[in-house]
Design a protein around this motif. Structure first.
Motif, mmCIF file in Angstrom:
data_model
loop_
_atom_site.group_PDB
_atom_site.id
_atom_site.type_symbol
_atom_site.label_atom_id
_atom_site.label_comp_id
_atom_site.label_asym_id
_atom_site.label_seq_id
_atom_site.Cartn_x
_atom_site.Cartn_y
_atom_site.Cartn_z
ATOM 1 N N LYS A 14 0.799 -1.306 0.105
ATOM 2 C CA LYS A 14 -0.076 -0.059 -0.093
ATOM 3 C C LYS A 14 1.165 1.072 -0.061
ATOM 4 O O LYS A 14 0.602 2.083 -0.757
ATOM 5 N N TRP A 15 2.085 1.153 0.719
ATOM 6 C CA TRP A 15 2.804 2.379 0.629
ATOM 7 C C TRP A 15 3.517 2.580 -0.714
ATOM 8 O O TRP A 15 3.859 3.584 -1.167
ATOM 9 N N GLY A 16 3.780 1.477 -1.486
ATOM 10 C CA GLY A 16 4.365 1.486 -2.760
ATOM 11 C C GLY A 16 3.186 2.024 -3.827
ATOM 12 O O GLY A 16 3.791 3.109 -4.407
ATOM 13 N N VAL A 17 2.119 1.942 -3.673
ATOM 14 C CA VAL A 17 0.908 2.256 -4.464
ATOM 15 C C VAL A 17 0.780 3.817 -4.139
ATOM 16 O O VAL A 17 0.865 4.696 -5.013
ATOM 17 N N LEU A 18 0.894 4.321 -2.797
ATOM 18 C CA LEU A 18 0.725 5.533 -2.540
ATOM 19 C C LEU A 18 1.918 6.276 -2.875
ATOM 20 O O LEU A 18 1.893 7.638 -3.338
ATOM 21 N N GLY A 19 3.087 5.817 -2.736
ATOM 22 C CA GLY A 19 4.342 6.247 -3.200
ATOM 23 C C GLY A 19 4.254 6.612 -4.658
ATOM 24 O O GLY A 19 4.633 7.868 -4.955
ATOM 25 N N ILE A 30 -2.797 -1.212 -15.582
ATOM 26 C CA ILE A 30 -2.554 0.357 -15.819
ATOM 27 C C ILE A 30 -1.046 0.742 -15.385
ATOM 28 O O ILE A 30 -0.934 1.714 -15.997
ATOM 29 N N ASN A 31 -0.538 0.269 -14.604
ATOM 30 C CA ASN A 31 0.874 0.475 -14.289
ATOM 31 C C ASN A 31 1.418 -0.743 -13.513
ATOM 32 O O ASN A 31 0.957 -1.555 -13.265
ATOM 33 N N SER A 32 2.997 -0.565 -13.512
ATOM 34 C CA SER A 32 3.698 -1.651 -12.824
ATOM 35 C C SER A 32 4.470 -1.159 -11.724
ATOM 36 O O SER A 32 4.892 -0.122 -11.531
ATOM 37 N N GLY A 33 5.136 -2.329 -11.210
ATOM 38 C CA GLY A 33 6.292 -1.969 -10.309
ATOM 39 C C GLY A 33 7.386 -3.006 -10.562
ATOM 40 O O GLY A 33 7.245 -3.693 -11.434
ATOM 41 N N GLY A 34 8.388 -3.113 -9.738
ATOM 42 C CA GLY A 34 9.611 -4.295 -9.963
ATOM 43 C C GLY A 34 10.755 -3.758 -9.211
ATOM 44 O O GLY A 34 10.977 -2.708 -8.674
ATOM 45 N N MET A 76 15.014 -3.039 -3.598
ATOM 46 C CA MET A 76 13.598 -2.918 -3.153
ATOM 47 C C MET A 76 12.766 -2.464 -4.424
ATOM 48 O O MET A 76 13.272 -2.343 -5.490
ATOM 49 N N ASN A 77 11.593 -2.384 -4.079
ATOM 50 C CA ASN A 77 10.475 -1.938 -5.006
ATOM 51 C C ASN A 77 10.925 -0.681 -5.659
ATOM 52 O O ASN A 77 11.124 0.389 -5.018
ATOM 53 N N TYR A 78 10.859 -0.538 -6.672
ATOM 54 C CA TYR A 78 10.698 0.659 -7.681
ATOM 55 C C TYR A 78 9.826 1.893 -7.028
ATOM 56 O O TYR A 78 8.565 1.328 -6.938
ATOM 57 N N GLY A 79 10.299 2.974 -6.691
ATOM 58 C CA GLY A 79 9.343 3.926 -6.132
ATOM 59 C C GLY A 79 9.826 4.699 -5.045
ATOM 60 O O GLY A 79 9.122 5.892 -4.737
ATOM 61 N N LEU A 80 10.823 4.180 -4.447
ATOM 62 C CA LEU A 80 11.315 4.909 -3.217
ATOM 63 C C LEU A 80 11.660 6.272 -3.400
ATOM 64 O O LEU A 80 11.529 7.118 -2.736
ATOM 65 N N GLN A 81 12.115 6.589 -4.639
ATOM 66 C CA GLN A 81 12.510 7.948 -4.915
ATOM 67 C C GLN A 81 11.703 9.062 -5.040
ATOM 68 O O GLN A 81 11.913 10.252 -5.057
ATOM 69 N N ASN A 82 10.321 8.705 -4.876
ATOM 70 C CA ASN A 82 9.244 9.447 -4.812
ATOM 71 C C ASN A 82 9.030 10.120 -3.836
ATOM 72 O O ASN A 82 8.310 11.345 -3.556
ATOM 73 N N GLY A 83 9.527 9.705 -2.645
ATOM 74 C CA GLY A 83 9.337 10.195 -1.057
ATOM 75 C C GLY A 83 10.279 11.228 -0.945
ATOM 76 O O GLY A 83 11.477 11.508 -1.575
ATOM 77 N N ASP A 89 17.449 12.559 -15.128
ATOM 78 C CA ASP A 89 18.832 12.331 -15.509
ATOM 79 C C ASP A 89 19.413 11.007 -14.677
ATOM 80 O O ASP A 89 20.704 10.824 -14.987
ATOM 81 N N LYS A 90 18.656 10.295 -14.091
ATOM 82 C CA LYS A 90 18.834 9.190 -13.353
ATOM 83 C C LYS A 90 19.002 8.024 -14.367
ATOM 84 O O LYS A 90 18.323 7.965 -15.318
ATOM 85 N N ASN A 91 19.353 6.923 -13.771
ATOM 86 C CA ASN A 91 19.523 5.587 -14.853
ATOM 87 C C ASN A 91 18.207 4.801 -14.603
ATOM 88 O O ASN A 91 18.088 3.695 -14.759
ATOM 89 N N VAL A 92 16.980 5.311 -14.298
ATOM 90 C CA VAL A 92 15.728 4.810 -13.842
ATOM 91 C C VAL A 92 15.444 3.872 -15.143
ATOM 92 O O VAL A 92 14.904 2.605 -14.986
ATOM 93 N N LYS A 93 15.416 4.467 -16.280
ATOM 94 C CA LYS A 93 15.078 3.516 -17.619
ATOM 95 C C LYS A 93 15.684 2.311 -17.726
ATOM 96 O O LYS A 93 15.249 1.493 -18.078
ATOM 97 N N ASN A 94 17.041 2.303 -17.651
ATOM 98 C CA ASN A 94 17.922 1.255 -17.905
ATOM 99 C C ASN A 94 17.694 0.342 -16.718
ATOM 100 O O ASN A 94 17.700 -0.889 -17.167
ATOM 101 N N ALA A 95 17.483 0.720 -15.515
ATOM 102 C CA ALA A 95 17.218 -0.003 -14.399
ATOM 103 C C ALA A 95 16.081 -0.918 -14.670
ATOM 104 O O ALA A 95 16.167 -1.935 -14.332
ATOM 105 N N LEU A 96 15.108 -0.569 -15.248
ATOM 106 C CA LEU A 96 13.834 -1.325 -15.483
ATOM 107 C C LEU A 96 13.762 -1.953 -16.612
ATOM 108 O O LEU A 96 13.036 -2.975 -16.732
#
Length: 430
Positions: free
Chosen positions: A5-10, A149-153, A274-281, A366-373
């Motif tokens: 739930k934290w991941g979705v809200l993040g 509709i969207n994903s994580g990983g 960890m699951n992608y999305g931490l950087q949103n906080g 400018d981070k490596n997020v695209k290649n990471a995923l």
């Protein structure tokens, strides 16, 4: 609130802070066509991850209004009542929003799912546009009950300042677990009274999205899966080997395994899986970070994380199924998926053009997020059941013993198996 739930809200937070309304969108096929009727349509949507109407409108609803201006969503979050309670009270629901981890225990558990194959065909939705693994993730529930509709990983975050401090080269996309563990050893050290940990892995998230596609509950036998030799290999190769240093184990024994805060706040963790999305906080503010792809196993070259999609389902009892299908069609259109991609939310379509837009309107573009995923291919989604959360609870109770390897890992896994069997059997008798 659970990690998921934290991941979705993040991820919703990303859309609140990083999206720029009014950005140009590519042309799309029939998904952008006008709705079947100009008459106002109101749909009731239930989200088992919670949230408010305002959050929904800012992250999803307002953007869909550009495609379906006559549609209005009445949003209900979990905090207003469980799905089972809503159904029992007679609340009419048209759309359900849920993740791959929650759906079996909520929507499917109350039996409100309906196969939408014919509705999708009638609506003109081209399923070949989707990443195959995303559709596979929903079909493993027994039918095409909704669309992603969207994903994580899983990804590997790293603290660049710690690598610079100790003169160690940064991680790279395409590393094996052996590479990552050896790199972690170079950064696991005690200095000036601080115990630094080279590589920390979140065991529950590794379990949910493991590259071997191991389910926590075996679908054939209906039994927990911790007697599977591959489960032993998975945990021994990753979690146990990452924690072989005495100083590392002392931290785990005395304080537990560092979680998100250890990486983003205390900043004594060099690499964190960890699951992608931490950087949103907000905790990432001021952190000199970057990210690479999940390390791979030697016997699974090029195979990374399982996808962790969020779905939109249609209620079996909805009186507006065709209108609900139009709403899902809008959510999976090129226009909306481009909006999601730009916002740093993982799109579900296989379009290279949309992937190129990924995170381009975020603070971390400018981070490596695209290649990471996208460096690795997705592992096949593991089958999910309504008992998974109970089995995971048995696993989480032993996570410290797994890391400390005390007693030996075989014994720990046998303890998890025994506890999970009892828990599942007790739940089945209710």
């Amino acid at each position: 609130m659970s990690h998921w739930k934290w991941g979705v809200l993040g991820l919703i937070f990303t859309l609140l802070t990083a999206c720029q309304p009014g950005a140009s969108q590519p042309e799309t096929n029939a998904a952008q066509s006008e709705s079947n009727s100009a008459e106002p349509v109101t749909l009731v949507l239930y989200n088992d991850a919670g949230g408010t109407q305002e959050e929904f409108d800012q992250s999803i609803g307002n953007e869909v209004k550009k495609i379906l201006p006559n549609y209005t969503i009445k949003y209900i979050g979990e905090e207003k009542g469980t799905l089972e309670g809503m159904v029992t009270s007679g609340t009419e629901i048209d759309l359900f929003q849920s993740s791959i981890g929650n759906a079996a225990g909520s929507i499917l558990n109350v039996g409100y799912q309906t196969d939408i194959t014919e509705l999708a065909q009638k609506s003109g939705i081209d399923l070949s546009r989707f990443e195959p693994s995303m559709l596979e993730a929903v079909k493993q529930f027994g039918g095409l009950y909704g669309l992603p509709i969207n994903s994580g990983g899983l990804v590997l975050y790293y603290n660049k300042d710690l690598f610079d401090k100790f003169g160690v080269s940064y991680p790279k996309d395409g590393m094996t677990w052996d590479d990552a563990i050896e790199l972690g050893k170079k950064l696991t050290r005690s200095e000036d009274g601080v115990q630094y940990m080279g590589l920390v892995i979140s065991p529950p998230h590794l379990l949910r999205m493991n590259s071997y596609s191991l389910p926590v509950l075996d679908s054939a036998s209906g039994q927990p899966n911790f007697g599977n030799p591959k489960m032993l290999q998975l945990l021994q190769t990753t979690v146990v080997r990452a924690a072989e240093d005495d100083g590392y184990r002392t931290v785990v024994r005395d304080k537990g395994l560092p979680a998100n805060d250890g990486f983003s706040k205390q900043r004594n963790v060099a690499m964190y899986v960890m699951n992608y999305g931490l950087q949103n906080g907000k905790d990432f503010e001021g952190l000199n970070w970057d990210v690479v792809s999940l390390p791979t196993f030697k016997d699974l070259p090029g195979v990374g994380t399982q996808p962790y999609p969020n779905f939109m389902f249609i209620s079996a009892n909805s009186k507006k199924k065709e209108q609900a299908m139009e709403y899902i069609k809008a959510l999976t259109s090129d226009a909306f998926q481009s909006y999601y991609a730009k916002s740093g939310r993982i799109p579900v379509l296989k379009s290279d053009e949309i992937k190129k837009l990924f995170a381009t309107e975020t603070a971390y573009k400018d981070k490596n997020v695209k290649n990471a995923l996208y460096s690795n291919k997705y592992a096949a989604p593991a089958p999910k059941s309504k008992y998974d959360s109970l089995v995971e609870r048995s696993f989480n109770k032993q996570s410290k013993n797994i890391i400390l390897n005390n007693p030996d890992l075989n014994t720990v896994l046998a303890t998890i198996q025994e506890d999970a069997v009892k828990t599942v059997e007790a739940e089945k008798k209710k």
